[in-house]
Design a protein around this motif. Sequence first.
Motif, short mmCIF file in Angstrom:
data_model
loop_
_atom_site.label_atom_id
_atom_site.label_comp_id
_atom_site.label_asym_id
_atom_site.label_seq_id
_atom_site.Cartn_x
_atom_site.Cartn_y
_atom_site.Cartn_z
N TYR A 1 0.81 -1.22 0.00
CA TYR A 1 0.00 0.00 0.00
C TYR A 1 0.85 1.27 0.00
O TYR A 1 0.37 2.33 -0.40
CB TYR A 1 -0.93 0.02 1.23
CG TYR A 1 -1.99 -1.05 1.22
CD1 TYR A 1 -3.14 -0.92 0.44
CD2 TYR A 1 -1.83 -2.19 2.00
CE1 TYR A 1 -4.11 -1.91 0.44
CE2 TYR A 1 -2.79 -3.18 2.00
CZ TYR A 1 -3.93 -3.04 1.23
OH TYR A 1 -4.88 -4.02 1.23
N TYR A 2 2.09 1.17 0.47
CA TYR A 2 2.88 2.39 0.68
C TYR A 2 3.16 3.13 -0.63
O TYR A 2 3.09 4.35 -0.69
CB TYR A 2 4.19 2.06 1.40
CG TYR A 2 3.97 1.67 2.84
CD1 TYR A 2 3.43 2.56 3.75
CD2 TYR A 2 4.30 0.39 3.29
CE1 TYR A 2 3.22 2.20 5.07
CE2 TYR A 2 4.10 0.03 4.61
CZ TYR A 2 3.55 0.93 5.50
OH TYR A 2 3.34 0.57 6.81
N LEU A 3 3.48 2.39 -1.68
CA LEU A 3 3.78 3.04 -2.95
C LEU A 3 2.56 3.77 -3.50
O LEU A 3 2.68 4.86 -4.06
CB LEU A 3 4.29 2.01 -3.96
CG LEU A 3 4.79 2.57 -5.29
CD1 LEU A 3 5.92 3.60 -5.05
CD2 LEU A 3 5.29 1.45 -6.20
N ARG A 4 1.39 3.20 -3.30
CA ARG A 4 0.15 3.86 -3.75
C ARG A 4 -0.06 5.17 -3.00
O ARG A 4 -0.46 6.18 -3.57
CB ARG A 4 -1.05 2.94 -3.54
CG ARG A 4 -1.01 1.61 -4.26
CD ARG A 4 -2.24 0.82 -3.95
NE ARG A 4 -2.06 -0.59 -4.29
CZ ARG A 4 -2.96 -1.53 -3.99
NH1 ARG A 4 -4.06 -1.19 -3.32
NH2 ARG A 4 -2.74 -2.78 -4.34
N ILE A 5 0.19 5.11 -1.69
CA ILE A 5 -0.02 6.32 -0.88
C ILE A 5 0.96 7.41 -1.28
O ILE A 5 0.61 8.58 -1.44
CB ILE A 5 0.16 5.98 0.61
CG1 ILE A 5 -0.94 5.02 1.05
CG2 ILE A 5 0.15 7.23 1.46
CD1 ILE A 5 -0.74 4.47 2.44
#
Length: 260
Positions: A253-257
């Motif tokens: 999820y971190y890359l999306r955020i």
Amino acid sequence: MNGIRILQSRYRELIWYKTWAGLRAEASQNYLSFLWWVFDPLLSMAVYYLVFGVLIKRSTEDFVPFLLIGLICWQWFANSVIHSMNSILGSRQLMTQVDLPKAVFPSVVVGMDVVKFLCVLVLLLVFLWCYGFKPTIHYLGLPVVLLVQLALIIAFAYFTAGVIPFFPDLRFLVQAILQLVFFLSGVLFDGRSIPEQYQQLFYLNPMANILDAYRDILMYGQWPDWAALGVVSSFGFFGVIASYGLLAHYDRYYLRIIAR
């Protein structure tokens, strides 16, 4: 637990490389280069000593070494947590190029702060010896205390690094909490001097136990409270596992955020 072992084995060289590269890059940005790692905490300690040692005149015996031990060990903890908060957010470019476990980023930051702390710790030990606190057999307990504090640091570093990308404004809350905990950890006073009915509550703070352990070894020539350290080490150990689990669970999820 297996994930931590994989992180240690597969990415150990990368973490070491990024740690030393970060240290060199940071040193190159300062006129004093690596010396700033020493002067920065020394300036901070000088301010606290001027206020609490000269102006307020704390009555604690041997207040100068007492204060220096507390400040240096506290700053290692606080700086590592603060620097780790933005370790994932600040690695946007690398994350878009290489798929890495997100625990790598706070691990690099913690590694950098470990090196800085060890440089200052050596100077602290030299000062204590010159001041009159000679090494004793109890120094054998020092590596244990260092490892316990390192586990605690990693637990909080992973946790804050994992949470901040979702709630960036929590950075300000974390800094405020650290400032509060600073005054509740016995950096400026001996926790054993507070009223007995409050000591049990005071020593729920793991950093209060760690600072006492350092002072027991370095100043008072005695073994630390192993039972208290055992509780803190258990908290740190399970904290590392839980916070690493948090990072692993939300890894994708971190890359999306960050890309928003």
